[in-house]
Design a protein around this motif. Structure first.
Motif, PDB file in Angstrom:
ATOM      1  N   SER A   1      10.774  -3.275   7.437  1.00  0.00           N
ATOM      2  CA  SER A   1      10.473  -1.798   7.482  1.00  0.00           C
ATOM      3  C   SER A   1      11.279  -1.045   8.732  1.00  0.00           C
ATOM      4  N   PRO A   2      12.523  -1.035   9.084  1.00  0.00           N
ATOM      5  CA  PRO A   2      13.064  -0.428  10.050  1.00  0.00           C
ATOM      6  C   PRO A   2      12.832   1.009  10.319  1.00  0.00           C
ATOM      7  N   LYS A   3      12.757   1.562  11.622  1.00  0.00           N
ATOM      8  CA  LYS A   3      12.376   2.738  11.948  1.00  0.00           C
ATOM      9  C   LYS A   3      12.912   3.876  11.320  1.00  0.00           C
ATOM     10  N   TYR A   4      12.872   4.925  10.742  1.00  0.00           N
ATOM     11  CA  TYR A   4      13.321   6.133  10.241  1.00  0.00           C
ATOM     12  C   TYR A   4      14.470   6.024   9.287  1.00  0.00           C
ATOM     13  N   THR A   5      14.429   4.765   8.662  1.00  0.00           N
ATOM     14  CA  THR A   5      15.252   4.678   7.657  1.00  0.00           C
ATOM     15  C   THR A   5      14.690   4.585   5.878  1.00  0.00           C
ATOM     16  N   GLY A   6      13.454   4.057   5.994  1.00  0.00           N
ATOM     17  CA  GLY A   6      13.120   4.129   4.720  1.00  0.00           C
ATOM     18  C   GLY A   6      11.758   4.754   4.359  1.00  0.00           C
ATOM     19  N   ILE A   7      11.201   4.344   3.172  1.00  0.00           N
ATOM     20  CA  ILE A   7       9.881   4.905   2.887  1.00  0.00           C
ATOM     21  C   ILE A   7       8.898   4.067   2.842  1.00  0.00           C
ATOM     22  N   TRP A   8       7.989   3.931   3.693  1.00  0.00           N
ATOM     23  CA  TRP A   8       6.740   2.650   3.762  1.00  0.00           C
ATOM     24  C   TRP A   8       5.606   3.432   3.750  1.00  0.00           C
ATOM     25  N   MET A   9       5.067   3.253   2.463  1.00  0.00           N
ATOM     26  CA  MET A   9       3.720   4.088   2.344  1.00  0.00           C
ATOM     27  C   MET A   9       2.866   3.497   1.371  1.00  0.00           C
ATOM     28  N   SER A  10       1.518   3.818   1.550  1.00  0.00           N
ATOM     29  CA  SER A  10       0.529   3.484   0.772  1.00  0.00           C
ATOM     30  C   SER A  10      -0.383   4.448   0.406  1.00  0.00           C
ATOM     31  N   LEU A  11      -0.822   4.271  -1.048  1.00  0.00           N
ATOM     32  CA  LEU A  11      -1.802   5.662  -1.664  1.00  0.00           C
ATOM     33  C   LEU A  11      -3.143   4.690  -1.959  1.00  0.00           C
ATOM     34  N   VAL A  12      -4.006   5.301  -1.631  1.00  0.00           N
ATOM     35  CA  VAL A  12      -5.197   5.233  -2.343  1.00  0.00           C
ATOM     36  C   VAL A  12      -5.760   5.617  -3.638  1.00  0.00           C
ATOM     37  N   LEU A  13      -5.750   5.007  -4.752  1.00  0.00           N
ATOM     38  CA  LEU A  13      -6.414   5.559  -5.660  1.00  0.00           C
ATOM     39  C   LEU A  13      -7.747   4.925  -6.185  1.00  0.00           C
ATOM     40  N   ARG A  14      -8.320   5.868  -6.732  1.00  0.00           N
ATOM     41  CA  ARG A  14      -9.680   5.552  -7.180  1.00  0.00           C
ATOM     42  C   ARG A  14     -10.033   5.994  -8.686  1.00  0.00           C
ATOM     43  N   PRO A  15      -9.406   5.187  -9.486  1.00  0.00           N
ATOM     44  CA  PRO A  15      -9.624   5.384 -10.976  1.00  0.00           C
ATOM     45  C   PRO A  15     -10.818   4.584 -11.581  1.00  0.00           C
ATOM     46  N   LYS A  16     -11.726   5.166 -12.244  1.00  0.00           N
ATOM     47  CA  LYS A  16     -12.965   4.371 -12.848  1.00  0.00           C
ATOM     48  C   LYS A  16     -12.546   3.669 -13.729  1.00  0.00           C
ATOM     49  N   LEU A  17     -12.069   2.407 -13.450  1.00  0.00           N
ATOM     50  CA  LEU A  17     -11.451   1.255 -14.604  1.00  0.00           C
ATOM     51  C   LEU A  17     -11.975   0.012 -14.229  1.00  0.00           C
ATOM     52  N   PRO A  18     -12.002  -1.022 -14.813  1.00  0.00           N
ATOM     53  CA  PRO A  18     -12.223  -2.363 -14.594  1.00  0.00           C
ATOM     54  C   PRO A  18     -11.020  -2.942 -13.922  1.00  0.00           C
ATOM     55  N   PRO A  19     -11.234  -3.964 -13.138  1.00  0.00           N
ATOM     56  CA  PRO A  19      -9.913  -4.446 -12.173  1.00  0.00           C
ATOM     57  C   PRO A  19      -8.902  -4.974 -13.129  1.00  0.00           C
ATOM     58  N   ALA A  20      -9.340  -5.456 -14.288  1.00  0.00           N
ATOM     59  CA  ALA A  20      -8.035  -6.255 -15.085  1.00  0.00           C
ATOM     60  C   ALA A  20      -6.975  -5.022 -15.283  1.00  0.00           C
ATOM     61  N   LYS A  21      -7.250  -3.559 -15.193  1.00  0.00           N
ATOM     62  CA  LYS A  21      -6.194  -2.917 -15.360  1.00  0.00           C
ATOM     63  C   LYS A  21      -5.154  -2.709 -14.246  1.00  0.00           C
ATOM     64  N   ALA A  22      -5.550  -3.241 -13.141  1.00  0.00           N
ATOM     65  CA  ALA A  22      -4.756  -2.924 -12.048  1.00  0.00           C
ATOM     66  C   ALA A  22      -3.271  -3.399 -12.206  1.00  0.00           C
TER      67      ALA A  22
ATOM     68  N   ILE B   1       7.184  -2.955  -4.771  1.00  0.00           N
ATOM     69  CA  ILE B   1       5.706  -2.525  -5.055  1.00  0.00           C
ATOM     70  C   ILE B   1       4.736  -3.508  -4.695  1.00  0.00           C
ATOM     71  N   LEU B   2       3.530  -3.160  -3.998  1.00  0.00           N
ATOM     72  CA  LEU B   2       2.426  -4.035  -3.852  1.00  0.00           C
ATOM     73  C   LEU B   2       1.040  -3.391  -4.176  1.00  0.00           C
ATOM     74  N   THR B   3       0.598  -4.024  -5.326  1.00  0.00           N
ATOM     75  CA  THR B   3      -0.703  -3.217  -5.670  1.00  0.00           C
ATOM     76  C   THR B   3      -1.689  -4.168  -5.283  1.00  0.00           C
ATOM     77  N   GLU B   4      -2.734  -3.532  -4.504  1.00  0.00           N
ATOM     78  CA  GLU B   4      -3.855  -4.355  -4.057  1.00  0.00           C
ATOM     79  C   GLU B   4      -4.998  -3.663  -4.449  1.00  0.00           C
ATOM     80  N   LEU B   5      -6.122  -4.439  -4.260  1.00  0.00           N
ATOM     81  CA  LEU B   5      -7.728  -4.114  -5.212  1.00  0.00           C
ATOM     82  C   LEU B   5      -8.775  -4.121  -4.034  1.00  0.00           C
ATOM     83  N   GLN B   6      -9.641  -3.090  -4.213  1.00  0.00           N
ATOM     84  CA  GLN B   6     -10.778  -3.617  -3.641  1.00  0.00           C
ATOM     85  C   GLN B   6     -11.911  -3.294  -4.916  1.00  0.00           C
ATOM     86  N   ALA B   7     -12.518  -4.224  -5.225  1.00  0.00           N
ATOM     87  CA  ALA B   7     -13.340  -4.168  -6.562  1.00  0.00           C
ATOM     88  C   ALA B   7     -14.657  -4.980  -6.574  1.00  0.00           C
TER      89      ALA B   7
END
Ligand code: BTX
Length: 324
Positions: free
Chosen positions: A129-150, A191-197
């Motif tokens: 992830s070198p500087k100023y060249t790419g998009i390095w981002m993480s979004l926090v989402l809070r859907p009311k769903l069971p973990p199996a949907k992740a 894409i990396l999808t991780e969970l807190q559940a």
């Protein structure tokens, strides 16, 4: 600052038209001198503004580098990216987003960095992830769903990224299940999808997206030369990263809301329209071994179905796919 955010919002709503000093002072509830000071700050940040007597101010050019204010300018979302944590450098935006999620940050919180010193992929792999060249981002989402949907969120993100690339760059990437986007067979986005559940409900999804945008070939380490590429390499043009982030957030929000309302079925079709591996002979490398066979498709849950050469059908939740 909240005033700066309001100022950017006012310029967004003005759509390139002039805003008088008085109108700005009314909207922001401060003096014209205070307005002028905020405008000077924007100028220092790299915004180009025009000031004309009796007309007021307007933005005629935005900064070359991504800035938090520029990310807000013209962003047409109601949830995603309303809270932004913009970092010049960090170890991993995933790590920061996990911490913010634990502290209770709102749905749609965006963490975005100019550089990651310890960006990561699945199974603790490194994400360059070198500087100023790419998009390095993480979004926090809070859907009311069971973990199996992740796992479906990875597929939704892939569609949103593919369309943002189409909108901004006029080229159409392929999606390789589950989490890669490719151009000419090389990786452009991960894409990396991780969970807190807990066992029955999601507390937060941490959706990490890494997009190679303006790297030149020499910016990639040697071991990535054959497997990675950037939008600039593929299009021959420098791409505005903030435009891309904004279109991505808008697409993501659109599909997230469709998903919450109508489920995965309408998005599955869209996903399939970008998918490269379907119907092909593939090898799926999973942590419990390899499976070779034909990729039949994905289930309504986003799980990959493979038919091996004995005719047996396997459902796979995560793997690295090699297309034969
Ligand atoms: P993955 O495990 O599917 O892919 C990781 C593999 O991709 C690496 O082992 C390497 O071979 C290759 N790779 C590493 N860097 C790059 C790159 N810049 N371009 C193309 N290929 C590369 C994919 O994991 C998920 C990556 C998510 C990255 C985002 S960035 C923002 C957020 N923060 C963070 O730490 N990770 C996510």
């Amino acid at each position: 600052s909240p005033t700066r955010t309001k100022l950017i919002e006012a310029f967004s709503n003005a759509n390139g038209e002039f805003l008088s000093g008085q109108a700005l002072a009314d909207i922001l509830g401060c003096s014209r001198t205070a307005i002028w000071k905020h405008i000077e700050e924007l100028r220092k940040e790299g915004f180009e503004l025009e000031a004309i007597r009796n007309k007021g101010y307007r933005i005629i050019n935005t900064p070359k580098n991504m800035t938090e204010n520029e990310l807000r300018l013209g962003l047409k979302t109601t949830i995603f990216g309303k809270t932004i944590h913009y970092l010049e450098s960090t170890d991993s935006t995933q790590k920061v987003a996990h911490r913010l999620a634990q502290e209770g940050c709102p749905d749609g919180t965006l963490v975005i960095a100019e550089e990651q010193t310890n960006g990561r992929g699945r199974l603790a792999r490194v994400w360059h992830s070198p500087k100023y060249t790419g998009i390095w981002m993480s979004l926090v989402l809070r859907p009311k769903l069971p973990p199996a949907k992740a796992p479906q969120f990875t597929l939704i993100a892939a569609v949103a990224v593919a369309q943002a690339i189409e909108d901004v760059c006029k080229i159409s990437p392929d999606i390789k299940w589950p989490n890669d986007l490719l151009l000419n067979g090389k990786k452009i986005t991960g894409i990396l999808t991780e969970l807190q559940a807990d066992s029955d409900k999601i507390d937060a999804i941490i959706m990490g997206i890494g997009m190679n945008v303006n790297q030149k070939e020499a910016d990639f380490p040697i071991e990535l030369h054959d497997i990675a590429t950037s939008l600039a390499i593929e299009t021959g043009k420098e791409i505005s990263r903030s435009n891309l982030v904004k279109r991505l957030l808008e697409n993501l929000e659109k599909y997230y809301l469709i998903y919450l309302k109508n489920g995965f079925a309408p998005l599955k079709l869209l996903w399939e329209s970008y998918a490269v591996s379907l119907g092909k002979d593939i090898i799926a490398r999973t942590i419990s071994g390899n499976i070779a066979g034909k990729a039949l498709g994905i289930t309504d849950e986003g799980v990959l179905k493979i038919q091996d050469y004995n005719g047996q059908i396997h459902e796979i939740y995560s793997a690295d796919i090699e297309i034969k």
